[in-house]
Write an enzyme that holds these catalytic residues in place. Sequence first.
Site, short mmCIF file in Angstrom:
data_model
loop_
_atom_site.label_atom_id
_atom_site.label_comp_id
_atom_site.label_asym_id
_atom_site.label_seq_id
_atom_site.Cartn_x
_atom_site.Cartn_y
_atom_site.Cartn_z
N LYS A 11 59.59 78.97 53.00
CA LYS A 11 58.98 77.58 53.86
C LYS A 11 58.09 76.82 52.62
O LYS A 11 57.07 77.50 52.58
CB LYS A 11 58.45 78.14 55.16
CG LYS A 11 57.91 76.71 55.71
CD LYS A 11 57.57 77.33 57.20
CE LYS A 11 55.95 77.57 57.39
NZ LYS A 11 54.80 76.60 57.13
N ASP A 62 58.78 59.51 63.40
CA ASP A 62 58.47 58.21 62.74
C ASP A 62 59.89 57.56 63.51
O ASP A 62 60.42 58.15 64.54
CB ASP A 62 58.69 58.24 61.30
CG ASP A 62 58.21 56.90 60.67
OD1 ASP A 62 57.99 55.91 61.35
OD2 ASP A 62 57.43 57.05 59.74
N THR A 71 51.22 74.69 68.74
CA THR A 71 50.57 75.87 69.59
C THR A 71 49.06 75.53 69.40
O THR A 71 48.40 76.43 70.02
CB THR A 71 50.76 77.24 68.67
OG1 THR A 71 50.79 77.07 67.34
CG2 THR A 71 52.31 77.79 69.00
N LYS A 73 57.39 68.16 59.50
CA LYS A 73 57.57 67.67 60.93
C LYS A 73 57.57 66.02 61.18
O LYS A 73 56.62 65.60 61.49
CB LYS A 73 56.07 68.19 61.62
CG LYS A 73 56.30 69.82 61.52
CD LYS A 73 55.08 70.34 62.40
CE LYS A 73 54.92 71.99 62.45
NZ LYS A 73 54.58 72.26 61.00
N ASP A 129 59.19 72.09 55.93
CA ASP A 129 58.60 71.86 57.30
C ASP A 129 57.67 70.62 57.15
O ASP A 129 56.44 70.97 57.01
CB ASP A 129 57.79 73.19 57.43
CG ASP A 129 57.19 73.22 59.01
OD1 ASP A 129 57.56 72.39 59.83
OD2 ASP A 129 56.16 73.87 58.90
N ARG A 172 50.68 85.36 55.36
CA ARG A 172 49.79 86.14 54.86
C ARG A 172 50.28 87.73 54.66
O ARG A 172 50.05 88.50 53.80
CB ARG A 172 48.40 86.21 55.38
CG ARG A 172 47.82 84.66 54.95
CD ARG A 172 46.79 84.24 56.10
NE ARG A 172 47.32 83.91 57.38
CZ ARG A 172 46.73 83.39 58.24
NH1 ARG A 172 45.49 83.52 58.14
NH2 ARG A 172 47.46 82.90 59.39
O1 C5P Z 1 50.24 83.50 57.18
P1 C5P Z 1 51.15 83.57 58.39
O2 C5P Z 1 52.16 84.79 58.69
O3 C5P Z 1 50.23 83.33 59.82
O4 C5P Z 1 51.58 82.12 58.09
C1 C5P Z 1 52.56 81.52 59.20
C2 C5P Z 1 53.15 80.01 58.86
O5 C5P Z 1 53.66 79.56 59.89
C3 C5P Z 1 52.32 79.07 58.37
O6 C5P Z 1 52.68 78.46 57.21
C4 C5P Z 1 51.76 78.28 59.32
O7 C5P Z 1 51.46 76.84 58.93
C5 C5P Z 1 53.02 78.35 60.35
N1 C5P Z 1 53.06 78.01 61.66
C6 C5P Z 1 52.17 78.96 62.41
N2 C5P Z 1 52.43 78.64 63.88
C7 C5P Z 1 52.84 77.69 64.42
C8 C5P Z 1 53.53 76.82 63.82
C9 C5P Z 1 53.67 77.04 61.94
O8 C5P Z 1 51.68 79.80 62.09
N3 C5P Z 1 53.00 77.59 65.66
#
Ligand code: C5P
Length: 231
Positions: free
Chosen positions: A31, A63, A118, A60, A58, A210
Site C-alpha cells: 500500500k 473531487d 475511523t 482517497k 490509497d 508496523r
Molecule cells: O502500522 P499499522 O498496521 O497500524 O498500519 C495500518 C495502515 O492502514 C496505515 O497505513 C494506516 O494509515 C492505514 N489505515 C488504518 N486505519 C484506517 C484506515 C487506514 O490504520 N481506518
Amino acid sequence: MAELIVALDVQTREEAVAKIRQIGEPVGFYKIGLELFTAEGPDVVKAVKDLGKKVFLDLKFHDIPRTVERAVRSGAKLGVDLMTIHSVGGRAMIRAAADAAAEFGETRPRILAVTVLTSLDRSDLEDVGISGRTPAEQVAAMARFAVDNGADGLVSSPKEVGALSKALKAGTLFITPGVRPAGSAVGDQKRVATPADAVRDGATHLVVGRPILAAEDPTAAARSILAEMTV
Ligand code: C5P
C-alpha cells in the site's frame, strides 16, 4: 484466500524499495498512501511494480466526477491494482471512478470506497451535517451506496467487516487495516482484530504496517501473519 498487503509507511522511494527487498517473496502486495506518494510521486509506484509487486494506491479521491475519472485513469496507466475513493463524493463520482477503471478490462484497478474515517465519532459526523445516525449506521448505509454505484469493495475496520460482508453481495472486496497478530503491540490502533478473526469475518485483504515494518525479522513476521490468515 485473503491477501496480505503491507503498508509502505516510509518517506522515500529508497526506503520503500529496501523494505520490499528485505521482506522478500512472502509479500506480493504493498500500500502506497498519501505520505509516500506526496513525497515521491508516480515513480514510487513504478518502482514497486518493477519489483513485481501489486500496488494499492490509497489516495482517497474526493473531487468532481471528471477529475476523479481522470485520476483513476492515471492510476490505471501506472498499473495500480487497488485505489480508494470517498463514498461521500456522491453517486456520479463513484460511477465515474468505476467507469474509468472498467476501461482497462481485466487489468483494471479495483475501486474501494471509504465510508466513514475511523478517526470520526458521532460528534464529528454532526459537525459535518450527518446527524441522526451512529457512525456504524453511517458506515452500513455508505457501504451499500458505494457498492450499488459500482465500487468493487470497501475499506473497513475489522470490527465492521463481519456485518458488511453479510449484508453486501458476494464478490465484494473488504480491505481491513487495524490488524494485529495475537500478542503484538497495538500502537495507536484502538480497535484491532487478529488476522484469523478478520479473515473469518470476511476480509479479503488485510493491511498491516508496523507489525511487519518494525519487526526485527520482517520476513518472519510476514510469514507468521500469513500463517494466521489461513483459517
Ligand atoms: O502500522 P499499522 O498496521 O497500524 O498500519 C495500518 C495502515 O492502514 C496505515 O497505513 C494506516 O494509515 C492505514 N489505515 C488504518 N486505519 C484506517 C484506515 C487506514 O490504520 N481506518
